[in-house]
Write an enzyme that holds these catalytic residues in place. Structure first.
Site, PDB file in Angstrom:
ATOM      1  N   ASP A  92       0.693  -1.100  -0.077  1.00 29.49           N
ATOM      2  CA  ASP A  92       0.017   0.061  -0.094  1.00 29.49           C
ATOM      3  C   ASP A  92       0.970   1.292  -0.147  1.00 29.49           C
ATOM      4  OD1 ASP A  92       0.971  -0.394   2.738  1.00 29.49           O
ATOM      5  OD2 ASP A  92      -0.923  -0.803   3.451  1.00 29.49           O
ATOM      6  N   ASP A 161      -7.973  -2.800  14.056  1.00 27.95           N
ATOM      7  CA  ASP A 161      -8.886  -3.396  13.511  1.00 27.95           C
ATOM      8  C   ASP A 161      -9.024  -4.828  12.768  1.00 27.95           C
ATOM      9  OD1 ASP A 161      -8.265  -2.525  11.494  1.00 27.95           O
ATOM     10  OD2 ASP A 161     -10.024  -0.800  11.358  1.00 27.95           O
ATOM     11  N   HIS A 163      -7.105  -4.869  10.353  1.00 33.85           N
ATOM     12  CA  HIS A 163      -7.141  -4.500   8.705  1.00 33.85           C
ATOM     13  C   HIS A 163      -5.725  -5.096   8.025  1.00 33.85           C
ATOM     14  CE1 HIS A 163      -5.479  -0.352   9.696  1.00 33.85           C
ATOM     15  NE2 HIS A 163      -4.760  -0.961   8.975  1.00 33.85           N
ATOM     16  N   GLU A 168      -9.471  -1.654   5.003  1.00 34.62           N
ATOM     17  CA  GLU A 168     -10.513  -1.385   6.261  1.00 34.62           C
ATOM     18  C   GLU A 168     -11.624  -2.370   6.446  1.00 34.62           C
ATOM     19  OE1 GLU A 168      -8.796   0.330   8.189  1.00 34.62           O
ATOM     20  OE2 GLU A 168      -8.589   2.607   7.328  1.00 34.62           O
TER      21      GLU A 168
HETATM   22  C1  GLP Z   1      -0.818   0.545   8.433  1.00 36.73           C
HETATM   23  C2  GLP Z   1      -0.626  -0.095   7.150  1.00 36.73           C
HETATM   24  C3  GLP Z   1      -0.615  -1.763   7.441  1.00 36.73           C
HETATM   25  C4  GLP Z   1       0.099  -2.024   8.853  1.00 36.73           C
HETATM   26  C5  GLP Z   1      -0.591  -1.204   9.732  1.00 36.73           C
HETATM   27  C6  GLP Z   1      -0.066  -1.539  11.170  1.00 36.73           C
HETATM   28  O1  GLP Z   1      -2.406   0.522   8.552  1.00 36.73           O
HETATM   29  N1  GLP Z   1      -1.446   0.166   6.120  1.00 36.73           N
HETATM   30  O2  GLP Z   1      -0.086  -2.260   6.199  1.00 36.73           O
HETATM   31  O3  GLP Z   1       0.043  -3.387   9.066  1.00 36.73           O
HETATM   32  O4  GLP Z   1      -0.436   0.200   9.524  1.00 36.73           O
HETATM   33  O5  GLP Z   1       0.952  -0.901  11.777  1.00 36.73           O
HETATM   34  P1  GLP Z   1       2.076  -1.250  12.768  1.00 36.73           P
HETATM   35  O6  GLP Z   1       2.888  -2.277  12.326  1.00 36.73           O
HETATM   36  O7  GLP Z   1       2.906   0.212  12.983  1.00 36.73           O
HETATM   37  O8  GLP Z   1       1.356  -1.487  14.046  1.00 36.73           O
END
Ligand code: GLP
Length: 284
Positions: A92, A161, A163, A168
Site C-alpha cells: 500500500d 481493527d 485490517h 479497512e
Molecule cells: C497501516 C498499514 C498496515 C500495517 C498497519 C499496522 O495501517 N497500512 O499495512 O499493518 O499500519 O502498523 P504497525 O505495524 O505500525 O502496527
C-alpha cells in the site's frame, strides 16, 4: 526435521501440505521476527535451488516488520540469502503524499530494507499514490503481479481493527488493488507518524485487495503487542468477516499468523494450547 523441509522434493516446491491457519507464538517480537525472516529466507533459497524464476514477495510497512527487515538485512550481508532474483510488490501507499515525504511508504521501505539489500531497483514495486490516473495505476499493479508470476509469499502486518494492507473494515474479501478511504481510527492510530496531528494523515490510500494478498501461495501475517490482541482473536476465532479483513486468511491453505505472547492474550486457552501443540508437533 521441519515438515516444511521434508515436504519440499528436490525438483518441486510443494505448498499443498499446509491446509490450515497456523499461529506461531514466540515470547517477544524479536524472536517472532527472527522466525519470520528466516522462514522467508528459507523459501527464497528453496526456490533458487530448483528454479531460475524470481521469487515474488509482497511486503508491508509499519513498526511491526522493522525487526524482520533487520534480520533479513543481516542475512543478506552474511551471505545467507540474496534478493538479486526477488521481485517485490508493496501492499500500500498513501494517496497524495509526496514520495519523498519521510512517512511515505516509499521512504519507509528504502530506509528499513531496500537501501541495505541486493534487490535490483527495477524489481521493486510500490504503488504511486500520486499517479495521474489512480484507477489505471491500480489495474497496472495487478497486471504486473501476474506478469511477474504471482506471489510466492505475502508478508503483512495488521491494524488494530484487523485490517490487512489498507483493507479497512467492510472491504470486500474479493477486493483487488484500488483506492481506499481510511477510517477515522486508522488515521488516528497513524497520526503518531504525522506529529500527532490527525489532519496531516492522508484521507486515502492505494492498497492491494484482500484477494490480492490471498492470491499468494503463502501468507505470513505478523502481529505484536496487546493492542493487536482483539484483532488476532477475531481473525483466529471469529467468523470470516469483512469487519476484520485479516480473518479472510482462514480460507487460505497456507496462512501463518506470527505473534508475540501479548498479541495472543485474547485467544481462548484451548486455542492457544492447540496452536502451541501444532508448533511443537510440526517443529515450526
Ligand atoms: C497501516 C498499514 C498496515 C500495517 C498497519 C499496522 O495501517 N497500512 O499495512 O499493518 O499500519 O502498523 P504497525 O505495524 O505500525 O502496527
Amino acid at each position: 526435521m521441519c515438515p516444511l523441509e521434508t515436504a519440499v522434493s528436490p525438483n518441486t516446491l510443494n505448498y499443498n501440505f499446509i491446509k490450515q491457519m497456523k499461529v506461531i507464538i514466540r515470547p517477544d517480537s524479536a524472536s517472532a521476527s527472527v522466525w519470520t525472516a528466516r522462514y522467508i529466507a528459507k523459501r527464497i533459497n528453496e526456490k533458487a535451488a530448483v528454479s531460475s524464476k524470481p521469487f515474488v514477495i509482497g511486503l508491508c510497512t509499519g513498526s511491526t516488520p522493522i525487526e524482520t527487515y533487520a534480520e533479513l538485512i543481516r542475512m543478506v550481508k552474511a551471505g545467507e540469502v540474496s534478493f538479486k532474483n526477488v521481485i517485490s510488490f508493496n501492499m500500500d501507499e498513501y494517496v497524495g503524499l509526496p514520495e519523498s515525504h519521510p512517512e511515505s511508504y516509499h521512504s519507509f521501505m528504502h530506509k528499513y530494507l531496500f537501501d541495505h539489500i541486493d534487490e535490483p531497483a527495477e524489481n521493486i514495486h510500490i504503488l504511486n499514490g500520486n499517479a495521474p490516473d489512480p484507477e489505471k495505476e491500480c489495474a497496472d499493479y495487478e497486471k504486473a503481479i501476474v506478469e511477474a508470476g504471482g506471489f510466492d509469499l505475502f508478508l503483512g502486518g495488521i491494524g488494530e481493527d484487523g485490517h490487512i494492507a489498507f483493507n479497512e473494515p467492510f472491504s470486500s474479501l474479493e477486493s483487488r488493488t484500488r483506492v481506499v478511504t481510511l477510517t477515522q481510527d486508522t488515521r488516528e492510530v497513524n497520526s503518531r507518524f504525522f506529529d500527532n496531528d490527525f489532519n496531516k494523515v492522508p484521507k486515502q490510500a492505494m492498497s492491494v485487495g484482500v484477494a490480492t494478498v490471498l492470491s499468494a501461495k503463502e501468507v505470513i501475517i505478523m502481529a505484536y503487542g496487546s493492542k493487536k490482541a482483539r484483532a488476532i482473536r477475531d481473525a483466529v476465532e471469529g467468523p470470516m468477516s469483512h469487519y476484520c479483513t485479516v480473518s479472510a486468511l482462514q480460507a487460505h491453505p497456507a496462512g501463518f499468523i506470527v505473534c508475540d505472547e501479548n498479541a495472543v492474550g485474547e485467544l481462548k486457552v484451548n486455542s492457544y494450547r492447540y496452536f502451541k501443540a501444532v508448533e511443537a508437533a510440526e517443529n515450526l
